[in-house]
Scaffold this active site. Structure first.
Site, PDB file in Angstrom:
ATOM      1  N   GLU A 105      -3.576  -0.086   7.906  1.00 54.12           N
ATOM      2  CA  GLU A 105      -2.415   0.285   8.731  1.00 54.12           C
ATOM      3  C   GLU A 105      -2.557  -0.338  10.103  1.00 54.12           C
ATOM      4  O   GLU A 105      -3.643  -0.344  10.689  1.00 54.12           O
ATOM      5  CB  GLU A 105      -2.324   1.806   8.950  1.00 54.12           C
ATOM      6  N   ARG A 151       0.861  -1.177   0.000  1.00 48.76           N
ATOM      7  CA  ARG A 151       0.000   0.000   0.000  1.00 48.76           C
ATOM      8  C   ARG A 151       0.904   1.236   0.000  1.00 48.76           C
ATOM      9  O   ARG A 151       1.629   1.483   0.967  1.00 48.76           O
ATOM     10  CB  ARG A 151      -0.895   0.016   1.241  1.00 48.76           C
ATOM     11  N   HIS A 155      -3.242  10.825   0.713  1.00 48.75           N
ATOM     12  CA  HIS A 155      -2.649  10.626   2.033  1.00 48.75           C
ATOM     13  C   HIS A 155      -2.072  11.977   2.463  1.00 48.75           C
ATOM     14  O   HIS A 155      -0.871  12.111   2.702  1.00 48.75           O
ATOM     15  CB  HIS A 155      -1.605   9.512   2.012  1.00 48.75           C
ATOM     16  N   TYR A 162      -4.593   1.468  15.584  1.00 50.84           N
ATOM     17  CA  TYR A 162      -3.395   1.538  16.426  1.00 50.84           C
ATOM     18  C   TYR A 162      -3.688   1.278  17.892  1.00 50.84           C
ATOM     19  O   TYR A 162      -2.967   0.568  18.560  1.00 50.84           O
ATOM     20  CB  TYR A 162      -2.711   2.913  16.271  1.00 50.84           C
ATOM     21  N   GLU A 208      -7.822   8.380   6.354  1.00 57.55           N
ATOM     22  CA  GLU A 208      -8.125   8.979   7.649  1.00 57.55           C
ATOM     23  C   GLU A 208      -8.755  10.379   7.563  1.00 57.55           C
ATOM     24  O   GLU A 208      -8.175  11.364   8.001  1.00 57.55           O
ATOM     25  CB  GLU A 208      -6.861   9.026   8.518  1.00 57.55           C
ATOM     26  N   ASN A 231      -7.507   1.677   9.633  1.00 55.75           N
ATOM     27  CA  ASN A 231      -6.218   1.881  10.283  1.00 55.75           C
ATOM     28  C   ASN A 231      -6.459   1.751  11.775  1.00 55.75           C
ATOM     29  O   ASN A 231      -7.273   2.485  12.345  1.00 55.75           O
ATOM     30  CB  ASN A 231      -5.664   3.289  10.007  1.00 55.75           C
TER      31      ASN A 231
HETATM   32  C1  FCB Z   1      -1.688   7.285  10.642  1.00 51.20           C
HETATM   33  C2  FCB Z   1      -1.259   7.810   9.290  1.00 51.20           C
HETATM   34  C3  FCB Z   1       0.103   7.344   8.857  1.00 51.20           C
HETATM   35  C4  FCB Z   1       1.068   7.301  10.008  1.00 51.20           C
HETATM   36  C5  FCB Z   1       0.492   6.500  11.151  1.00 51.20           C
HETATM   37  C6  FCB Z   1       1.416   6.338  12.332  1.00 51.20           C
HETATM   38  O1  FCB Z   1      -2.517   8.213  11.239  1.00 51.20           O
HETATM   39  O2  FCB Z   1      -2.188   7.461   8.300  1.00 51.20           O
HETATM   40  O3  FCB Z   1       0.541   8.183   7.824  1.00 51.20           O
HETATM   41  O4  FCB Z   1       1.383   8.575  10.388  1.00 51.20           O
HETATM   42  O5  FCB Z   1      -0.696   7.091  11.590  1.00 51.20           O
END
Ligand code: FCB
Length: 446
Positions: A355, A88, A132, A298, A177, A296
């Site tokens: 992500e 990607r 992006h 985290y 995002e 995405n």
């Molecule tokens: C996300 C973004 C990516 C990177 C990660 C850590 O918010 O899409 O570009 O910064 O976080």
């Protein structure tokens, strides 16, 4: 590049992944390419933002970054050596249209053509992101995403990309995002364009969704299309529902139900008046079926009510346990939770984890046990969600390379490959070798 160690024989993986699933890795143009003035590339809002004092830690910029614009072939070799099946990447709009409208800049689009052909030669599937975060500065000067016209310009850019790459790319991500772009870029001002104005941010959020929808119409004939949303489970008191509305439902509801969530509309309209960015027909367009949802993930978020913090009245709390270098809580089960929720509350559709990864302040540049554990835990969560029936089709590690981490500059290292920014030498970390072996193991038992 250092020699990669031979692959150890490992135990077969637990839960099987859905048929068609691919292991990937992700990057974004401004974070890795450098070469910001080459081959006719125009200025983007991230060039302007990072070159304005006080915005990025230590005054760092993406001017050189990982020099990927010149080292792309070596980087693709690395992806292939790690057994990674999908890549990607993102296309920089100002390379394709330097001022965000008008004729294509041939050298710009040719770069991506070479890159994609390089992937195909190595057996790597390209997944292209169109936005992006690097809006052409000229469009920002004309109002940016707060102007409806930007969504139209985005569709025009998508048509150009489809025309030039539509025969070699079949996986498309429209916007990355939109929550971050709208609210971190236009309320908190921590990201480009650095605006602090709620009504503007709300308009921006709608125009990003509209841009997604218009671009999707241009791309659909050339493959599968979806947006990439950053989603988090929210933990806390009454504030959790509010934060969920702000972060998750504000995007999920229009995409899947054709309506903004009423509780959030009421809240925002109470403070900022009519949400008149929405025109007749917009929500029908925005809720056209997606081929997949990009997620995405985290960390989860912890919140509590704070009456003084308007308009949301939500206060973010410190996460539990050992945090990553970004200060983010580690909770693999949160990923499973999100995946199951989408299927239960919204739609049973293919999901791409676009992500997932972690920054750690590794004591040793390549021994990264925490990152390895983070990735292993999250992949396990993906398998658990699949066992519950979620159709997870891609899992992309963020990120292939240590890179320019936006306002944090180069100090937040998310790469599974270490980059020495003085020499541009790439060295796979332990996590990269683990990932390579995990892919081999999975394929071995498939
Ligand atoms: C996300 C973004 C990516 C990177 C990660 C850590 O918010 O899409 O570009 O910064 O976080």
């Amino acid at each position: 590049m250092t020699e990669l160690a031979p692959q150890p024989a490992g135990a077969p993986a637990a839960d099987p992944l859905p048929e068609g699933f691919r292991f990937g890795v992700a990057t974004a143009a401004y974070q890795i390419e450098g070469a910001v003035r080459e081959d006719g590339r125009g200025e983007s809002i991230w060039d302007r933002f990072s070159h304005t004092e006080g915005h990025v830690a230590r005054g760092e910029t993406g001017d050189v970054a990982c020099d990927h614009y010149h080292r792309w072939a070596e980087d693709l070799d690395l992806i292939a050596a790690l057994n990674i099946e999908s890549y990607r990447f993102s296309i920089a709009w100002p390379r394709v249209q330097p001022t965000g409208s008008g004729a294509v800049n041939r050298p710009g689009i040719d770069f991506y053509r070479r890159l994609v052909e390089g992937m195909l030669e190595r057996g790597i599937e390209p997944i292209a992101t169109l936005y992006h975060w690097d809006l052409p500065q000229a469009l920002q000067d004309a109002g940016g995403w707060a102007a409806r016209d930007t969504a139209e310009r985005f569709a025009e850019y998508a048509a150009i990309v489809a025309e030039h790459l539509g025969d070699v790319v079949s996986q498309w991500i429209t916007v990355n995002e939109p929550w971050v772009v709208a609210f971190l870029g236009h309320v908190e001002g921590r990201k480009a364009p650095g605006v602090r104005h709620w009504p503007t941010a709300l308009r921006v959020s709608h125009h990003l969704l509209l841009g997604h929808a218009l671009a999707a119409q241009q791309l659909r004939a050339h493959g599968a299309v979806g947006p990439a949303l950053n989603l988090s489970p929210i933990r806390g008191d009454a504030a959790a529902e509010r934060q969920d509305g702000y972060l998750n439902r504000w995007f999920l509801d229009p995409l899947f139900r054709g309506a903004y969530p009423q509780d959030m509309l009421d809240l925002y309209e109470g403070f900022f008046g009519d949400f008149d960015a929405v025109q007749d027909g917009d929500l029908e367009l925005i809720s056209q079926p997606l081929d997949f949802l990009g997620i995405n993930y985290y960390n989860p978020m912890r919140v509590r009510m704070n009456p003084g913090d308007l308009p949301l009245q939500v206060e973010l709390l410190r996460g539990h346990g050992t945090l990553t270098h970004m200060g983010w809580e580690v909770d693999p089960d949160g990923l499973r939770e999100i995946l199951v929720r989408i299927r239960r509350e919204y739609r049973d559709l293919p999901i791409y984890i676009t992500e997932n990864g972690a920054a750690y302040d590794d004591a040793d540049p390549v021994e990264d046990p925490e990152r390895t554990a983070y990735l292993a835990g999250h992949l396990e969560a993906v398998r658990a969600a699949a066992a519950e029936g979620v159709d997870v089709q891609r899992y992309c590690v963020w990120s292939l390379l240590d890179n320019f981490e936006w306002e944090h500059g180069y100090d937040q290292r998310f790469g599974i490959v270490h980059v020495d920014f003085a020499t541009q030498e790439r060295t796979p970390k332990r996590s990269a070798l683990w990932y390579r072996d995990e892919i081999a193991r999975t394929r071995g038992v498939d």
